[in-house]
Design a protein around this motif. Structure first.
Motif, PDB file in Angstrom:
ATOM      1  N   ARG A  50      44.723  45.389  33.879  1.00 45.25           N
ATOM      2  CA  ARG A  50      45.101  45.826  35.121  1.00 45.25           C
ATOM      3  C   ARG A  50      44.676  47.007  35.420  1.00 45.25           C
ATOM      4  O   ARG A  50      44.666  48.037  34.657  1.00 45.25           O
ATOM      5  N   THR A  51      44.392  47.265  36.747  1.00 44.63           N
ATOM      6  CA  THR A  51      43.915  48.557  37.321  1.00 44.63           C
ATOM      7  C   THR A  51      44.783  48.976  38.592  1.00 44.63           C
ATOM      8  O   THR A  51      45.397  47.982  39.160  1.00 44.63           O
ATOM      9  N   ALA A  52      44.399  50.085  38.944  1.00 49.28           N
ATOM     10  CA  ALA A  52      45.047  50.403  40.438  1.00 49.28           C
ATOM     11  C   ALA A  52      44.490  49.584  41.531  1.00 49.28           C
ATOM     12  O   ALA A  52      45.049  49.226  42.565  1.00 49.28           O
ATOM     13  N   ARG A  53      43.375  48.998  41.107  1.00 50.54           N
ATOM     14  CA  ARG A  53      42.850  48.341  42.426  1.00 50.54           C
ATOM     15  C   ARG A  53      42.955  46.660  42.231  1.00 50.54           C
ATOM     16  O   ARG A  53      42.648  46.077  43.213  1.00 50.54           O
ATOM     17  N   GLY A  54      43.562  46.370  41.361  1.00 46.02           N
ATOM     18  CA  GLY A  54      43.966  44.810  40.845  1.00 46.02           C
ATOM     19  C   GLY A  54      43.752  44.615  39.451  1.00 46.02           C
ATOM     20  O   GLY A  54      44.368  45.301  38.762  1.00 46.02           O
TER      21      GLY A  54
END
Length: 310
Positions: A50-54
């Motif tokens: 999981r990342t800030a962009r998706g």
């Protein structure tokens, strides 16, 4: 494995984020997260980072993705095989080595893109019942009833007349003949343990035996084709009858002989049975294809069929 979770995984992989997957699947983002978490727990690996962009696939996620797609494709094929209006054309043949299976293989060669499911039911009554119920689309059978005595809505057309042959071992009295007549077969023991009383093939061979004074024995258990061929090969006094197009394989040492029968030639009348209101497009294609095969129209005495087939 939960295929809804697999579907959520694939949707998230394609969208690159759980929110996009939720929109594609018409469920909440929380439901997507829950399904993927359950899948990861089942597989005991992390599928996404999981990342800030998706969401980015992990190495395990990348490895699992093509298999996940295959799982969903398999599910769709499985559902389509039984879903009315979309499933493959389902056809009954009396045996997979017999002439009707060959007719169906010819149709498949002519229409290779037409999906087919091939089943084998016991006899014509079972086939007609299944056609009536819609669980199969068509059946290849000998039809012992007149068309006006078939159940309402059931149609049948004779599509192929298959000549019969005598099958003997190398030491049989007729083994050296290039052909034999039905009259010559009188007095010889013809062993056919696969005949079951009450079936359409029993009706055929009963009438053949009565018409030409043949001795057709059905005693003994039916252990299948290979034991039958072994017994015929080893027993000089026994022969059997097979269809000209029946596919048989035996050891070279058996030296079995397939001998045409003439004067007249007995032919087995194969018909196609279907329900008149069946709109499966492949059924129409099959009927059109078989129409080009045709049944023998020789009625001048060169061929013989039972009275119910004339």
């Amino acid at each position: 494995m939960d295929l809804d979770a697999v579907r959520a995984f694939v949707a998230a992989a394609d969208a690159g984020q759980f929110q996009g997957a939720a929109a594609d699947l018409s469920i909440t983002q929380q439901a997507v997260s829950k399904r993927i978490a359950g899948l990861e727990k089942h597989l005991e690996v992390r599928l996404f980072t999981r990342t800030a962009r998706g969401a980015r696939l992990t190495i395990d996620g990348q490895a699992f993705l093509p298999h996940a797609r295959n799982l969903l494709q398999a599910q769709e094929r499985a559902a389509a095989s039984v879903r009315p209006g979309s499933r493959a054309l389902r056809v009954d043949v009396i045996g997979r080595r017999l002439a009707p299976a060959g007719l169906l293989r010819g149709f498949h060669r002519a229409r290779p893109d037409t999906p087919l499911d091939v089943v084998t039911l016991f006899d014509a009554d079972a086939a007609i019942t299944a056609v009536r119920a819609g669980t199969i689309d068509a059946a290849f059978r000998a039809v012992t009833r007149r068309a006006d005595r078939l159940p309402d809505g059931i149609e049948a057309a004779r599509v192929h007349d298959e000549p019969l042959q005598l099958l003997t071992g190398p030491d049989h009295a007729l083994a050296g003949a290039r052909s034999v007549t039905l009259a010559q077969l009188a007095g010889h023991r013809i062993w056919m343990p696969g005949i079951v009383s009450g079936t359409e093939w029993a009706a055929y061979y009963d009438e053949l035996a009565a018409a030409f004074g043949l001795t057709i024995e059905v005693t003994g258990p039916d252990f299948g084709t290979e034991p039958l061929l072994d017994t015929i090969a080893e027993t000089p006094g026994l022969a059997t009858i097979v269809g000209e197009e029946t596919r048989l394989v035996w050891p070279a040492d058996d030296d079995l002989r397939r001998i045409p029968v003439h004067d007249p030639t007995p032919v087995y009348p194969h018909s196609l049975i279907w329900r008149g209101d069946n709109r499966h497009p492949a059924l129409t294609a099959l009927r059109d294809h078989l129409g080009t095969v045709g049944a023998d129209d020789d009625r001048d005495g060169a061929t013989w069929t039972p009275a119910w087939a004339r």
